[in-house]
Design a protein around this motif. Structure first.
Motif, PDB file in Angstrom:
ATOM      1  N   LEU A 120       0.856  -1.189   0.000  1.00 45.39           N
ATOM      2  CA  LEU A 120       0.000   0.000   0.000  1.00 45.39           C
ATOM      3  C   LEU A 120       0.893   1.241   0.000  1.00 45.39           C
ATOM      4  N   LEU A 121       0.586   2.197  -0.856  1.00 44.02           N
ATOM      5  CA  LEU A 121       1.376   3.434  -0.871  1.00 44.02           C
ATOM      6  C   LEU A 121       1.104   4.257   0.391  1.00 44.02           C
ATOM      7  N   GLY A 122       2.089   5.000   0.848  1.00 48.76           N
ATOM      8  CA  GLY A 122       1.833   5.976   1.908  1.00 48.76           C
ATOM      9  C   GLY A 122       2.769   5.915   3.098  1.00 48.76           C
ATOM     10  N   LYS A 123       3.589   4.881   3.177  1.00 56.03           N
ATOM     11  CA  LYS A 123       4.561   4.870   4.274  1.00 56.03           C
ATOM     12  C   LYS A 123       5.596   5.975   4.000  1.00 56.03           C
ATOM     13  N   PHE A 124       5.986   6.083   2.740  1.00 57.30           N
ATOM     14  CA  PHE A 124       6.838   7.207   2.331  1.00 57.30           C
ATOM     15  C   PHE A 124       5.932   8.442   2.263  1.00 57.30           C
ATOM     16  N   PRO A 125       6.312   9.550   2.880  1.00 61.36           N
ATOM     17  CA  PRO A 125       5.448  10.736   2.847  1.00 61.36           C
ATOM     18  C   PRO A 125       5.219  11.222   1.419  1.00 61.36           C
ATOM     19  N   MET A 142      -4.841  18.966   3.528  1.00 64.89           N
ATOM     20  CA  MET A 142      -4.229  17.641   3.751  1.00 64.89           C
ATOM     21  C   MET A 142      -4.599  17.110   5.139  1.00 64.89           C
ATOM     22  N   VAL A 143      -4.685  18.010   6.111  1.00 64.07           N
ATOM     23  CA  VAL A 143      -5.089  17.603   7.468  1.00 64.07           C
ATOM     24  C   VAL A 143      -6.522  17.067   7.435  1.00 64.07           C
ATOM     25  N   LYS A 144      -7.381  17.701   6.634  1.00 65.32           N
ATOM     26  CA  LYS A 144      -8.773  17.222   6.508  1.00 65.32           C
ATOM     27  C   LYS A 144      -8.821  15.799   5.959  1.00 65.32           C
ATOM     28  N   SER A 145      -7.800  15.416   5.174  1.00 64.69           N
ATOM     29  CA  SER A 145      -7.733  14.042   4.652  1.00 64.69           C
ATOM     30  C   SER A 145      -6.896  13.146   5.569  1.00 64.69           C
ATOM     31  N   ARG A 146      -6.710  13.584   6.791  1.00 66.02           N
ATOM     32  CA  ARG A 146      -5.994  12.842   7.852  1.00 66.02           C
ATOM     33  C   ARG A 146      -4.507  12.647   7.569  1.00 66.02           C
ATOM     34  N   GLY A 147      -3.953  13.523   6.733  1.00 70.69           N
ATOM     35  CA  GLY A 147      -2.504  13.491   6.529  1.00 70.69           C
ATOM     36  C   GLY A 147      -1.825  14.486   7.459  1.00 70.69           C
ATOM     37  N   GLN A 148      -0.538  14.294   7.662  1.00 70.26           N
ATOM     38  CA  GLN A 148       0.225  15.245   8.479  1.00 70.26           C
ATOM     39  C   GLN A 148       1.261  15.947   7.580  1.00 70.26           C
ATOM     40  N   PRO A 149       0.945  17.174   7.171  1.00 72.59           N
ATOM     41  CA  PRO A 149       1.832  17.876   6.242  1.00 72.59           C
ATOM     42  C   PRO A 149       3.034  18.493   6.937  1.00 72.59           C
ATOM     43  N   ASP A 165       5.565  17.612   2.397  1.00 75.96           N
ATOM     44  CA  ASP A 165       5.580  16.144   2.484  1.00 75.96           C
ATOM     45  C   ASP A 165       4.453  15.729   3.430  1.00 75.96           C
ATOM     46  N   VAL A 166       3.552  14.890   2.934  1.00 75.88           N
ATOM     47  CA  VAL A 166       2.375  14.532   3.730  1.00 75.88           C
ATOM     48  C   VAL A 166       2.544  13.119   4.281  1.00 75.88           C
ATOM     49  N   TYR A 167       2.625  13.050   5.613  1.00 75.27           N
ATOM     50  CA  TYR A 167       2.849  11.771   6.308  1.00 75.27           C
ATOM     51  C   TYR A 167       1.523  11.101   6.655  1.00 75.27           C
ATOM     52  N   ILE A 171      -3.604   5.628   1.582  1.00 73.08           N
ATOM     53  CA  ILE A 171      -3.870   5.760   0.144  1.00 73.08           C
ATOM     54  C   ILE A 171      -4.498   4.458  -0.353  1.00 73.08           C
ATOM     55  N   MET A 172      -5.804   4.315  -0.078  1.00 70.88           N
ATOM     56  CA  MET A 172      -6.495   3.068  -0.433  1.00 70.88           C
ATOM     57  C   MET A 172      -6.742   3.018  -1.949  1.00 70.88           C
ATOM     58  N   SER A 173      -7.090   4.154  -2.533  1.00 69.79           N
ATOM     59  CA  SER A 173      -7.312   4.203  -3.981  1.00 69.79           C
ATOM     60  C   SER A 173      -6.420   5.312  -4.567  1.00 69.79           C
ATOM     61  N   PRO A 174      -5.214   4.943  -4.997  1.00 69.46           N
ATOM     62  CA  PRO A 174      -4.285   5.975  -5.476  1.00 69.46           C
ATOM     63  C   PRO A 174      -4.842   6.854  -6.606  1.00 69.46           C
ATOM     64  N   PRO A 175      -5.549   6.291  -7.631  1.00 69.06           N
ATOM     65  CA  PRO A 175      -6.046   7.187  -8.693  1.00 69.06           C
ATOM     66  C   PRO A 175      -7.049   8.210  -8.163  1.00 69.06           C
ATOM     67  N   GLU A 176      -7.927   7.745  -7.244  1.00 71.22           N
ATOM     68  CA  GLU A 176      -8.945   8.665  -6.701  1.00 71.22           C
ATOM     69  C   GLU A 176      -8.285   9.775  -5.884  1.00 71.22           C
ATOM     70  N   MET A 177      -7.329   9.402  -5.038  1.00 70.12           N
ATOM     71  CA  MET A 177      -6.687  10.416  -4.186  1.00 70.12           C
ATOM     72  C   MET A 177      -5.864  11.401  -5.032  1.00 70.12           C
ATOM     73  N   GLU A 178      -5.189  10.863  -6.040  1.00 64.67           N
ATOM     74  CA  GLU A 178      -4.418  11.752  -6.925  1.00 64.67           C
ATOM     75  C   GLU A 178      -5.352  12.782  -7.576  1.00 64.67           C
ATOM     76  N   SER A 179      -6.476  12.319  -8.109  1.00 59.52           N
ATOM     77  CA  SER A 179      -7.414  13.233  -8.792  1.00 59.52           C
ATOM     78  C   SER A 179      -7.989  14.242  -7.807  1.00 59.52           C
ATOM     79  N   ARG A 180      -8.344  13.784  -6.612  1.00 56.90           N
ATOM     80  CA  ARG A 180      -8.958  14.676  -5.611  1.00 56.90           C
ATOM     81  C   ARG A 180      -7.972  15.768  -5.188  1.00 56.90           C
ATOM     82  N   PHE A 181      -6.751  15.376  -4.872  1.00 55.26           N
ATOM     83  CA  PHE A 181      -5.763  16.375  -4.423  1.00 55.26           C
ATOM     84  C   PHE A 181      -5.374  17.331  -5.553  1.00 55.26           C
ATOM     85  N   ASN A 182      -5.415  16.817  -6.783  1.00 56.03           N
ATOM     86  CA  ASN A 182      -5.099  17.684  -7.937  1.00 56.03           C
ATOM     87  C   ASN A 182      -6.063  18.860  -8.055  1.00 56.03           C
TER      88      ASN A 182
END
Ligand code: 5RP
Length: 214
Positions: A120-125, A142-149, A165-167, A171-182
């Motif tokens: 699963l992606l996300g261990k690397f910030p 990013m905090v709203k998406s439970r990340g730690q920027p 860098d977001v810790y 990232i359960m669905s990488p394509p969805e998260m990429e599109s949303r953050f974009n």
């Protein structure tokens, strides 16, 4: 291991190749190895000022993407990769130009050592390149998406922007998260590479280099 993966990817360079070159310590080995196939390369485009300098030291004239058009092959490293060939990139801060070259290429090849292959992606910030005035705003999203920027201080990208860098993102669905953050205003590029995944991974272990195709 990085050197073995880089050298293995040379097999994809055919005569007349329009080549894109990524950024990082694995790519540094790739650039060193390119000398052996120089006559096959018609044009080379670089993803960072650092790689441009290395390519020029190796005797290449680096072209502008606008002049070259669609690339045959883009070779780069990654910070994390999955078996779906989704990636996290941008540890070196070159993610925007890297994503442009990946999208502008017929074939996107990633060279990694086996430590980068994850379930699963996300261990690397996850890096995000942001317009400087939007840094705090994007961080709050990013905090709203439970990340730690965390702001990568004292670092400016080749495009004059900043990196967060977001810790601890899930990232359960990488394509969805990429599109949303974009979609967040002020985001230049998100370090998830999933909507345009790699086509081929070369994964080096101590014993051998394994190839995975999409
Ligand atoms: C740079 C990148 C690199 O490909 C990534 O950080 C891997 O680097 P390395 O090969 O040094 O481990 O995305 O922005």
């Amino acid at each position: 291991m990085k050197k073995s993966a880089a050298e293995e990817a040379l097999e994809l360079i055919q005569p007349g190749c329009l080549l894109g070159v990524g950024t990082g310590s694995t790519v540094k080995f790739f650039i060193e190895a390119l000398a052996g196939v120089k006559s096959h390369i018609d044009a080379v485009v670089s993803s960072s000022d650092a790689s441009t300098e290395l390519l020029e030291q190796a005797g290449f004239t680096v072209s502008n993407l606008n002049e070259v058009g669609t690339l045959d092959l883009y070779v780069d490293g990654a910070d994390e990769a999955t078996k779906h060939l989704h990636l996290i990139k941008g540890g070196g801060g070159a993610l925007t130009r890297e994503k442009i070259l990946a999208e502008a290429s017929r074939r996107f090849v990633c060279i990694i050592d086996e430590s980068k292959l994850v379930g699963l992606l996300g261990k690397f910030p996850m890096p995000v390149e942001v317009i400087p005035m939007a840094r705090s705003f994007v961080s709050r999203q990013m905090v709203k998406s439970r990340g730690q920027p965390v702001w990568r201080q004292d670092f400016v990208t080749d495009n004059g922007n900043q990196v967060i860098d977001v810790y601890n993102l899930k990232i359960m669905s990488p394509p969805e998260m990429e599109s949303r953050f974009n979609q967040i205003p002020g985001v230049v590029t998100v370090g998830i590479f999933a909507n345009r995944p790699a086509d081929t991974l070369y994964i080096a272990s101590r014993a051998s280099v394994r190839r995975m195709d999409r």
